[in-house]
Design an enzyme around this catalytic site. Structure first.
Site, mmCIF file in Angstrom:
data_model
loop_
_atom_site.group_PDB
_atom_site.id
_atom_site.type_symbol
_atom_site.label_atom_id
_atom_site.label_comp_id
_atom_site.label_asym_id
_atom_site.label_seq_id
_atom_site.Cartn_x
_atom_site.Cartn_y
_atom_site.Cartn_z
ATOM 1 N N ASP A 15 0.849 -1.195 0.000
ATOM 2 C CA ASP A 15 0.000 0.000 0.000
ATOM 3 C C ASP A 15 0.884 1.246 0.000
ATOM 4 O O ASP A 15 1.645 1.483 0.951
ATOM 5 C CB ASP A 15 -0.905 0.011 1.239
ATOM 6 C CG ASP A 15 -2.016 -1.029 1.172
ATOM 7 O OD1 ASP A 15 -2.160 -1.674 0.108
ATOM 8 O OD2 ASP A 15 -2.729 -1.176 2.176
ATOM 9 N N ALA A 44 -4.180 -10.526 2.387
ATOM 10 C CA ALA A 44 -3.110 -10.445 3.384
ATOM 11 C C ALA A 44 -3.607 -9.716 4.632
ATOM 12 O O ALA A 44 -3.250 -10.078 5.767
ATOM 13 C CB ALA A 44 -1.894 -9.735 2.784
ATOM 14 N N GLU A 141 -9.955 -9.613 -5.327
ATOM 15 C CA GLU A 141 -8.745 -9.013 -5.911
ATOM 16 C C GLU A 141 -7.877 -10.088 -6.568
ATOM 17 O O GLU A 141 -6.737 -9.815 -6.937
ATOM 18 C CB GLU A 141 -7.944 -8.240 -4.860
ATOM 19 C CG GLU A 141 -8.585 -6.915 -4.491
ATOM 20 C CD GLU A 141 -7.748 -6.078 -3.548
ATOM 21 O OE1 GLU A 141 -7.978 -4.860 -3.494
ATOM 22 O OE2 GLU A 141 -6.871 -6.631 -2.849
ATOM 23 N N THR A 219 -23.039 -4.377 5.492
ATOM 24 C CA THR A 219 -22.503 -3.343 6.380
ATOM 25 C C THR A 219 -22.992 -1.978 5.911
ATOM 26 O O THR A 219 -23.078 -1.719 4.714
ATOM 27 C CB THR A 219 -20.971 -3.401 6.416
ATOM 28 O OG1 THR A 219 -20.452 -3.200 5.106
ATOM 29 C CG2 THR A 219 -20.480 -4.740 6.943
ATOM 30 N N THR A 247 -8.728 2.484 6.084
ATOM 31 C CA THR A 247 -8.135 1.465 5.209
ATOM 32 C C THR A 247 -7.975 0.132 5.945
ATOM 33 O O THR A 247 -7.366 0.076 7.009
ATOM 34 C CB THR A 247 -6.754 1.921 4.699
ATOM 35 O OG1 THR A 247 -6.876 3.217 4.140
ATOM 36 C CG2 THR A 247 -6.217 0.952 3.648
ATOM 37 N N ASP A 251 -11.532 -5.399 6.038
ATOM 38 C CA ASP A 251 -10.839 -6.698 6.052
ATOM 39 C C ASP A 251 -10.761 -7.255 7.469
ATOM 40 O O ASP A 251 -10.943 -8.460 7.685
ATOM 41 C CB ASP A 251 -9.433 -6.537 5.463
ATOM 42 C CG ASP A 251 -9.460 -5.907 4.088
ATOM 43 O OD1 ASP A 251 -10.414 -6.190 3.325
ATOM 44 O OD2 ASP A 251 -8.557 -5.109 3.767
ATOM 45 N N GLY A 286 -3.094 3.229 8.444
ATOM 46 C CA GLY A 286 -2.606 2.032 7.761
ATOM 47 C C GLY A 286 -3.581 0.874 7.866
ATOM 48 O O GLY A 286 -4.610 0.964 8.558
HETATM 49 O O1 RIB Z 1 -9.153 -3.257 1.933
HETATM 50 C C1 RIB Z 1 -8.013 -2.442 1.975
HETATM 51 C C2 RIB Z 1 -7.010 -2.916 0.978
HETATM 52 O O2 RIB Z 1 -7.538 -2.730 -0.317
HETATM 53 C C3 RIB Z 1 -5.708 -2.163 0.991
HETATM 54 O O3 RIB Z 1 -4.780 -2.690 1.900
HETATM 55 C C4 RIB Z 1 -5.279 -2.232 -0.458
HETATM 56 O O4 RIB Z 1 -4.168 -3.029 -0.658
HETATM 57 C C5 RIB Z 1 -6.486 -2.765 -1.226
HETATM 58 O O5 RIB Z 1 -6.334 -4.087 -1.553
#
Ligand code: RIB
Length: 329
Positions: A15, A44, A141, A219, A247, A251, A286
């Protein structure tokens, strides 16, 4: 007995993050902060988030034989993720260009790089990981045919979780395997397409269920989230915190939800816990660097929410896993 609580199949990106006063419009140039490089990528990120909470986690992904790939592997290993399934080489590691504004909202452009080369054959070759995992979670992705192969490779009795981000129409075979399908408002509209005949999120949840998933979590930012199954639709409240950077919070929400479901939580209880994980995540800059431990999540539950809102920062917000999901774009 499973060796892993969670197998994540998905992307790994470096990122490249710049803070801006305002995200630029088309044709516009803006100046921003110094560049920060963080380990990221939706797959990840989920793996690190789950491992940091205490889940026994493995990652199936592909990175390049380059500095970004090493950054990502180091981050996975530091969090305790088993990286036996991370394939290295061939093409450069995926990269995400991210701008973050003072409200904590972001815009992201991803160059898939090695993520685009994670193939169905890679999934088949990792069959032993699938048989050792209670829950398997993925995102979009990586190539859709790879996600389809994940569904075909699931071991009997294991659970499949999908966050369709970035969204695209999904084959019925994939939709039918989801338990749950976890998505935000934007993703819900894309997946529903012409079937999105209502403005009410409760209706989206029911319409999505009708497309085949065993369960759905929608959500809704500050409005919390909806957990939907054949038992009905339950509203999960958001958790108020001061958002600094959203960000990766979607996830961590997804990883936490998947892990807790594997431990036996109900969908609503798992979504409540995930909302707290997402809320802690948005309070730090981050993606992977912002994911909490279980102790930090428990501390949020004990704290007076007003404490968070009084601390210096960019703005007060009402965050939930839903906020994080929305903030991931
Ligand atoms: O969901 C956030 C992520 O989306 C970031 O870390 C970026 O790499 C994108 O994949």
């Amino acid at each position: 007995m499973y060796d892993y609580d969670l197998l994540i199949v998905g992307s790994a990106n470096a990122d490249l993050v710049i803070g801006v006063e305002r995200r630029p419009d088309a044709g516009e140039t803006v100046l921003g902060s110094d560049l920060a490089v963080h380990p990221g990528g939706k797959g990840a990120n989920q793996a690190v988030a789950a491992a940091r909470l205490g889940a026994r986690t493995a990652l199936l992904a592909r990175v390049g034989d380059d500095a970004h790939g090493r950054l990502l592997l180091d981050s996975q290993r530091a969090a305790g993720v088993d990286t036996v399934g991370v394939l290295v080489g061939g093409v450069p590691t995926g990269v995400a260009l991210i701008t973050v504004d003072p409200s904590g909202d972001n815009s992201i452009v991803v160059s898939p790089g090695a993520n685009g080369r994670l193939t169905p054959a890679d999934v088949r070759a990792a069959g032993s990981l699938f048989h050792a995992s209670r829950v398997v979670s993925t995102q979009l992705e990586i190539p859709l045919e790879t996600v389809e192969e994940v569904v075909r490779t699931l071991a009997p009795g294991s659970r499949f979780v999908l966050n369709p981000s970035p969204p695209r129409p999904l084959p019925s075979e994939v939709l039918a395997a989801c338990d749950p399908l976890i998505l935000n408002e934007h993703e819900a509209k894309v997946i529903l397409g012409e079937a999105c005949v209502s403005d009410k999120p409760e209706d989206w949840a029911r319409l999505l269920l009708a497309k085949g998933p065993k369960s759905v979590v929608v959500t809704l930012g500050g409005e919390g989230s909806l957990a939907a199954s054949s038992d009905g639709v339950t509203r999960i409240p958001s958790v108020p915190v001061r958002a600094v950077d959203t960000t990766g919070a979607g996830d961590s929400f997804t990883a936490a939800l998947a892990w807790r479901l594997g431990l036996g939580d109900s969908l609503a209880d798992a979504a409540s816990y995930a909302a707290r994980v997402g809320a802690v995540t948005v309070t730090k800059e981050g993606a992977q660097v912002s994911f909490p431990t279980a102790t930090e999540v428990a501390a949020l539950g004990c704290a007076d929410p007003g404490d968070d809102l009084r601390t210096p920062g960019r703005r007060s917000d009402s965050a939930s896993g839903a906020v994080s999901q929305d903030g991931d774009r």
